[in-house]
Motif scaffolding. Sequence first.
Motif, PDB file in Angstrom:
ATOM      1  N   MET A 194      52.315  41.837  61.950  1.00  0.00           N
ATOM      2  CA  MET A 194      51.120  41.861  61.116  1.00  0.00           C
ATOM      3  C   MET A 194      50.839  40.472  60.553  1.00  0.00           C
ATOM      4  SD  MET A 194      50.215  44.355  57.904  1.00  0.00           S
ATOM      5  CE  MET A 194      48.589  44.328  57.144  1.00  0.00           C
ATOM      6  N   ALA A 195      51.884  39.757  60.145  1.00  0.00           N
ATOM      7  CA  ALA A 195      51.700  38.421  59.589  1.00  0.00           C
ATOM      8  C   ALA A 195      51.123  37.464  60.629  1.00  0.00           C
ATOM      9  CB  ALA A 195      53.030  37.885  59.057  1.00  0.00           C
ATOM     10  N   GLU A 196      51.546  37.615  61.881  1.00  0.00           N
ATOM     11  CA  GLU A 196      51.030  36.747  62.944  1.00  0.00           C
ATOM     12  C   GLU A 196      49.524  36.923  63.100  1.00  0.00           C
ATOM     13  OE1 GLU A 196      51.452  33.740  65.299  1.00  0.00           O
ATOM     14  OE2 GLU A 196      53.351  34.723  64.821  1.00  0.00           O
ATOM     15  N   GLN A 197      49.075  38.168  63.137  1.00  0.00           N
ATOM     16  CA  GLN A 197      47.650  38.422  63.282  1.00  0.00           C
ATOM     17  C   GLN A 197      46.890  38.067  62.014  1.00  0.00           C
ATOM     18  OE1 GLN A 197      46.357  39.031  66.283  1.00  0.00           O
ATOM     19  NE2 GLN A 197      48.514  38.742  66.829  1.00  0.00           N
ATOM     20  N   LEU A 198      47.495  38.314  60.874  1.00  0.00           N
ATOM     21  CA  LEU A 198      46.856  37.982  59.607  1.00  0.00           C
ATOM     22  C   LEU A 198      46.632  36.478  59.496  1.00  0.00           C
ATOM     23  CD1 LEU A 198      47.708  39.705  56.268  1.00  0.00           C
ATOM     24  CD2 LEU A 198      47.290  37.269  56.322  1.00  0.00           C
ATOM     25  N   THR A 199      47.588  35.680  59.998  1.00  0.00           N
ATOM     26  CA  THR A 199      47.435  34.228  59.966  1.00  0.00           C
ATOM     27  C   THR A 199      46.230  33.799  60.787  1.00  0.00           C
ATOM     28  OG1 THR A 199      49.831  33.937  59.723  1.00  0.00           O
ATOM     29  CG2 THR A 199      48.561  32.034  60.442  1.00  0.00           C
ATOM     30  N   GLY A 200      46.064  34.412  61.968  1.00  0.00           N
ATOM     31  CA  GLY A 200      44.908  34.083  62.796  1.00  0.00           C
ATOM     32  C   GLY A 200      43.597  34.448  62.124  1.00  0.00           C
ATOM     33  N   VAL A 201      43.570  35.592  61.472  1.00  0.00           N
ATOM     34  CA  VAL A 201      42.360  36.004  60.759  1.00  0.00           C
ATOM     35  C   VAL A 201      42.095  35.061  59.585  1.00  0.00           C
ATOM     36  CG1 VAL A 201      41.287  37.851  59.408  1.00  0.00           C
ATOM     37  CG2 VAL A 201      42.592  38.412  61.467  1.00  0.00           C
ATOM     38  N   LEU A 202      43.141  34.644  58.891  1.00  0.00           N
ATOM     39  CA  LEU A 202      42.973  33.704  57.784  1.00  0.00           C
ATOM     40  C   LEU A 202      42.375  32.390  58.288  1.00  0.00           C
ATOM     41  CD1 LEU A 202      43.346  32.776  54.870  1.00  0.00           C
ATOM     42  CD2 LEU A 202      45.739  32.230  55.415  1.00  0.00           C
ATOM     43  N   ARG A 203      42.851  31.901  59.411  1.00  0.00           N
ATOM     44  CA  ARG A 203      42.279  30.670  59.982  1.00  0.00           C
ATOM     45  C   ARG A 203      40.787  30.858  60.280  1.00  0.00           C
ATOM     46  NH1 ARG A 203      45.989  26.941  61.404  1.00  0.00           N
ATOM     47  NH2 ARG A 203      48.172  27.603  61.465  1.00  0.00           N
ATOM     48  N   GLU A 204      40.460  32.013  60.808  1.00  0.00           N
ATOM     49  CA  GLU A 204      39.073  32.301  61.160  1.00  0.00           C
ATOM     50  C   GLU A 204      38.191  32.359  59.910  1.00  0.00           C
ATOM     51  OE1 GLU A 204      37.156  36.225  62.993  1.00  0.00           O
ATOM     52  OE2 GLU A 204      38.589  35.256  64.334  1.00  0.00           O
ATOM     53  N   VAL A 205      38.685  33.002  58.862  1.00  0.00           N
ATOM     54  CA  VAL A 205      37.921  33.126  57.626  1.00  0.00           C
ATOM     55  C   VAL A 205      37.730  31.762  56.971  1.00  0.00           C
ATOM     56  CG1 VAL A 205      38.010  34.036  55.268  1.00  0.00           C
ATOM     57  CG2 VAL A 205      38.549  35.534  57.196  1.00  0.00           C
ATOM     58  N   VAL A 206      38.798  30.966  56.909  1.00  0.00           N
ATOM     59  CA  VAL A 206      38.704  29.649  56.288  1.00  0.00           C
ATOM     60  C   VAL A 206      37.753  28.756  57.082  1.00  0.00           C
ATOM     61  CG1 VAL A 206      39.996  27.566  55.708  1.00  0.00           C
ATOM     62  CG2 VAL A 206      40.970  29.802  55.202  1.00  0.00           C
ATOM     63  N   VAL A 242      58.809  51.171  70.018  1.00  0.00           N
ATOM     64  CA  VAL A 242      57.884  50.515  70.933  1.00  0.00           C
ATOM     65  C   VAL A 242      56.779  51.483  71.283  1.00  0.00           C
ATOM     66  CG1 VAL A 242      57.630  49.501  73.203  1.00  0.00           C
ATOM     67  CG2 VAL A 242      59.691  49.060  71.872  1.00  0.00           C
ATOM     68  N   ARG A 243      55.551  51.063  71.105  1.00  0.00           N
ATOM     69  CA  ARG A 243      54.433  51.963  71.328  1.00  0.00           C
ATOM     70  C   ARG A 243      53.504  51.364  72.370  1.00  0.00           C
ATOM     71  NH1 ARG A 243      54.843  50.711  66.333  1.00  0.00           N
ATOM     72  NH2 ARG A 243      52.864  49.595  66.340  1.00  0.00           N
ATOM     73  N   ARG A 244      52.822  52.216  73.087  1.00  0.00           N
ATOM     74  CA  ARG A 244      51.932  51.755  74.135  1.00  0.00           C
ATOM     75  C   ARG A 244      50.834  50.888  73.568  1.00  0.00           C
ATOM     76  NH1 ARG A 244      50.628  56.390  78.052  1.00  0.00           N
ATOM     77  NH2 ARG A 244      52.882  56.152  78.203  1.00  0.00           N
ATOM     78  N   GLY A 245      50.370  51.218  72.379  1.00  0.00           N
ATOM     79  CA  GLY A 245      49.288  50.430  71.794  1.00  0.00           C
ATOM     80  C   GLY A 245      49.764  49.279  70.954  1.00  0.00           C
ATOM     81  N   SER A 246      51.054  49.105  70.825  1.00  0.00           N
ATOM     82  CA  SER A 246      51.568  48.063  69.937  1.00  0.00           C
ATOM     83  C   SER A 246      51.367  46.699  70.530  1.00  0.00           C
ATOM     84  CB  SER A 246      53.060  48.283  69.687  1.00  0.00           C
ATOM     85  OG  SER A 246      53.624  47.185  69.030  1.00  0.00           O
ATOM     86  N   SER A 247      51.181  45.708  69.654  1.00  0.00           N
ATOM     87  CA  SER A 247      51.047  44.344  70.140  1.00  0.00           C
ATOM     88  C   SER A 247      52.407  43.724  70.407  1.00  0.00           C
ATOM     89  CB  SER A 247      50.276  43.495  69.131  1.00  0.00           C
ATOM     90  OG  SER A 247      51.044  43.265  67.993  1.00  0.00           O
ATOM     91  N   ARG A 248      53.464  44.238  69.848  1.00  0.00           N
ATOM     92  CA  ARG A 248      54.815  43.751  70.075  1.00  0.00           C
ATOM     93  C   ARG A 248      54.850  42.228  70.060  1.00  0.00           C
ATOM     94  NH1 ARG A 248      56.728  44.329  74.733  1.00  0.00           N
ATOM     95  NH2 ARG A 248      58.900  44.253  74.079  1.00  0.00           N
ATOM     96  N   SER A 249      54.436  41.655  68.971  1.00  0.00           N
ATOM     97  CA  SER A 249      54.390  40.201  68.854  1.00  0.00           C
ATOM     98  C   SER A 249      55.778  39.611  69.014  1.00  0.00           C
ATOM     99  CB  SER A 249      53.820  39.817  67.488  1.00  0.00           C
ATOM    100  OG  SER A 249      53.992  38.449  67.255  1.00  0.00           O
ATOM    101  N   ARG A 259      38.726  44.335  61.673  1.00  0.00           N
ATOM    102  CA  ARG A 259      39.628  44.882  62.693  1.00  0.00           C
ATOM    103  C   ARG A 259      41.073  44.880  62.214  1.00  0.00           C
ATOM    104  NH1 ARG A 259      37.429  45.283  68.498  1.00  0.00           N
ATOM    105  NH2 ARG A 259      35.217  44.767  68.198  1.00  0.00           N
ATOM    106  N   LEU A 260      41.460  43.836  61.516  1.00  0.00           N
ATOM    107  CA  LEU A 260      42.811  43.776  60.973  1.00  0.00           C
ATOM    108  C   LEU A 260      43.068  44.950  60.037  1.00  0.00           C
ATOM    109  CD1 LEU A 260      45.403  41.746  60.505  1.00  0.00           C
ATOM    110  CD2 LEU A 260      44.263  41.400  58.309  1.00  0.00           C
ATOM    111  N   LEU A 261      42.128  45.195  59.130  1.00  0.00           N
ATOM    112  CA  LEU A 261      42.290  46.268  58.157  1.00  0.00           C
ATOM    113  C   LEU A 261      42.305  47.630  58.836  1.00  0.00           C
ATOM    114  CD1 LEU A 261      39.955  44.958  55.310  1.00  0.00           C
ATOM    115  CD2 LEU A 261      42.445  45.070  55.273  1.00  0.00           C
ATOM    116  N   ARG A 262      41.473  47.808  59.831  1.00  0.00           N
ATOM    117  CA  ARG A 262      41.404  49.121  60.480  1.00  0.00           C
ATOM    118  C   ARG A 262      42.651  49.390  61.316  1.00  0.00           C
ATOM    119  NH1 ARG A 262      36.702  51.134  58.953  1.00  0.00           N
ATOM    120  NH2 ARG A 262      35.097  49.618  58.404  1.00  0.00           N
ATOM    121  N   ARG A 263      43.235  48.359  61.884  1.00  0.00           N
ATOM    122  CA  ARG A 263      44.497  48.613  62.586  1.00  0.00           C
ATOM    123  C   ARG A 263      45.619  48.907  61.590  1.00  0.00           C
ATOM    124  NH1 ARG A 263      48.535  45.226  66.657  1.00  0.00           N
ATOM    125  NH2 ARG A 263      49.854  47.067  66.954  1.00  0.00           N
TER     126      ARG A 263
END
Length: 755
Positions: free
Chosen positions: A421-433, A76-83, A401-405
């Motif tokens: 990572m998959a959760e955030q990647l899905t959101g980015v995919l929706r945005e790109v599409v 567990v990290r302070r900067g983690s999103s802990r989805s 931002r996804l790639l840099r994280r």
Amino acid sequence: MTRCEQPGCTGIVEDGYCTVCGLAPDSAVTAAQAPDPGPEADGPPGTVASAASGTVASASSGTVASASSGTVTGRVRRGSSRSRSNRSERSGRGRLGAGLVTIAPVPYRDPSTAIMSDPQVPEQDRFCSQCGKPVGRTRDDRPGRAEGFCPHCGTGFSFTPKLGPGELVAGQYEVLGCLAHGGLGWIYLARDRNVSDRWVVLKGLLDSGDADAMAAAVAERRFLAGVEHPNIVKIYNFVQHPDPRSGEEVGYIVMEYIGGASLKELRSKRNAEGRLEPLPPAQGLAYMLEILPALGYLHSRELLYCDFKPDNVIQSEEQLKLIDLGAVRHRTDLDSVGFKTDGYCAPELELEGASVESDLFTVGRTLAVLTFAFDYRKTYRHDLPPAADVPVLQRHPSLDRLLRRATAADPDDRFGTAAEMAEQLTGVLREVVAAEEGAPRPALSAMFGPERAVFGADPADRPATLGPAVVAQALPIPLVDPADPAARWLSSLGDDPDRLVTLLEAAPIPSYEVELALARARVAAGALADAGAGLDDLEQHEQADWRIGWYRALTALAGGDTGSARTAFDAVYGLLPGEAAPKLALAAATECDGDPDAAGALYDLVWRTDHGYPSAAFGLARTRLAADDFDGAIAAVESVPESSSQYLAARLTAVRIRVQAATEPHLVAAGQLLTELALDPERKARLDIEVLGAARELAAAGTAGGPVLGCPLDDGALRAALEQRYRTLARLAPDQLTRRALVNRANDIRPLSWV
């Protein structure tokens, strides 16, 4: 993998049953077909040899073996999103593209046509397995030797296949020929005589005298025995066969044949100028989304993949398979030799060893290599070029931002799990599409609730509706972790801020979620100093996560410190690039901070992806008005769908923007829109007065045209229409004093007459 034999069925038999009709096969397994091969190899030995496909997935250049000195555990990290996503770590057939993008299937063909006619290792790819220096090269016009000893360290090398066509391995596997070569050995296509002549792949060692290579092969056998996932190549057997030169027993892994194309090959197409053509970003994201559950499955078994790259993923029909598990190791293994590929591996791999974070680093690097061109082996070996130099990253800032994280230098700043990572990647995919197709791709967030209120609904009234404190009360809030012991109690509390503070300060079940809720309640109650102090204390909590940063940003915004709020929301956006709420919050803080252009880009990003955030539509309209783009502002609010609770407010806002524009076409359109809307008489009359008043000013300036609410741009006609609206308001007035004032206004505005 075999085709279903039921009449008319086009399915594939997997795990004993057809993926289309659901029936078990009635007859013997038939041979699978594979696509056209494209063999190539571009690097020295020392990486894991890829499992064979109908095309060659060879070792990448710059791949070397290194001793592992430690591991980094997923903590567990302070900067983690802990989805807290419920997304499964397992993947099934048919989800490639996640229902958001269509990926062309890679068809099957006869795998026997994938056999190399002249199996040789090109001289430029011959390196010593011990010291990594070139061997077997042409000298003095003499062709390089395929077998011999390294002139630098004396280690023997051999680049010739050990098995020939027709050779029978372990009395069961008939060799048909070579498919490819990799860092750990040749890959052969064979027929399993004992199991319906099915196609299989034999993977042997490049040099049986290489202790590290042998150890890696043993490790692969041990780990693969219990691996069972639909996106990971299946291992059937492990056999031995004598080396034709030395007579020593050499081990071979027997695995399923994957007929398809590697992601490396799919990325190898060239444009008219002869340059490599990157994959569309949506396609690259879809590939990574499909394969992340396979890595998550390995991680759940305490295994690390270690050498993920485009070579090691095969698309077959509509499914991806992760191949070449030779580098897989247990997370606690500190002694086994490690294998990595320059340009893909994490910078800490040699010194700190492999970790979940280093695996996810390779996923980010692979996505970058697939979707844009850059010098990933030298200039940007461990980092990414500036977004300003990469058009696709400029078009899709959340992808950036996804790639840099994912590829952050510090492992603690990366994604902590494949599911996260998959959760955030899905959101980015929706945005790109959504950006590429021009249609929203909404989805419920697993991390945030909806907007608590719509802020800034009237762009013409910005000072009254877009104060920072108002925005802070309207923004979505992070969801409570349902596993927290106080989760049920928290859901029973009301909304009154002062009462909430009292209840939470005396909470019967102290917990991390209670402390976060207390910070939020203090912000709502205006106790900003107490909220900040509570968040300081939470920084030391073992569950500390990204929500502390979110509430710090909210505290700053509520206090009018828009610069600090903007910085803090920007950090949350970097951690959660697939979420809409951080972008919306950053847009609002940026607008309040006096930067409408940057705010408008963020509002547009949110709104074009998900129409569930109407504040973004109104924000986009305000920022366009700031640039005197009246038509753009009108288009923004009129894109609010009729199904939205803000539909009427958006249409009325469109009327007011047209009044503000004050041109003849705008006022004509405003009148038409008011005629179409179902409004109560008083509201209708007041809005009519706004439109007619603007039309009268236009007529006074000499503009002709119309009609506006049935009136030509003529002063007399407009005065008569205004008189009528004022008398309507007078009849509806709540008291005599108001009625008298409205009648006087009607008398003042009426056109002159003799009556």
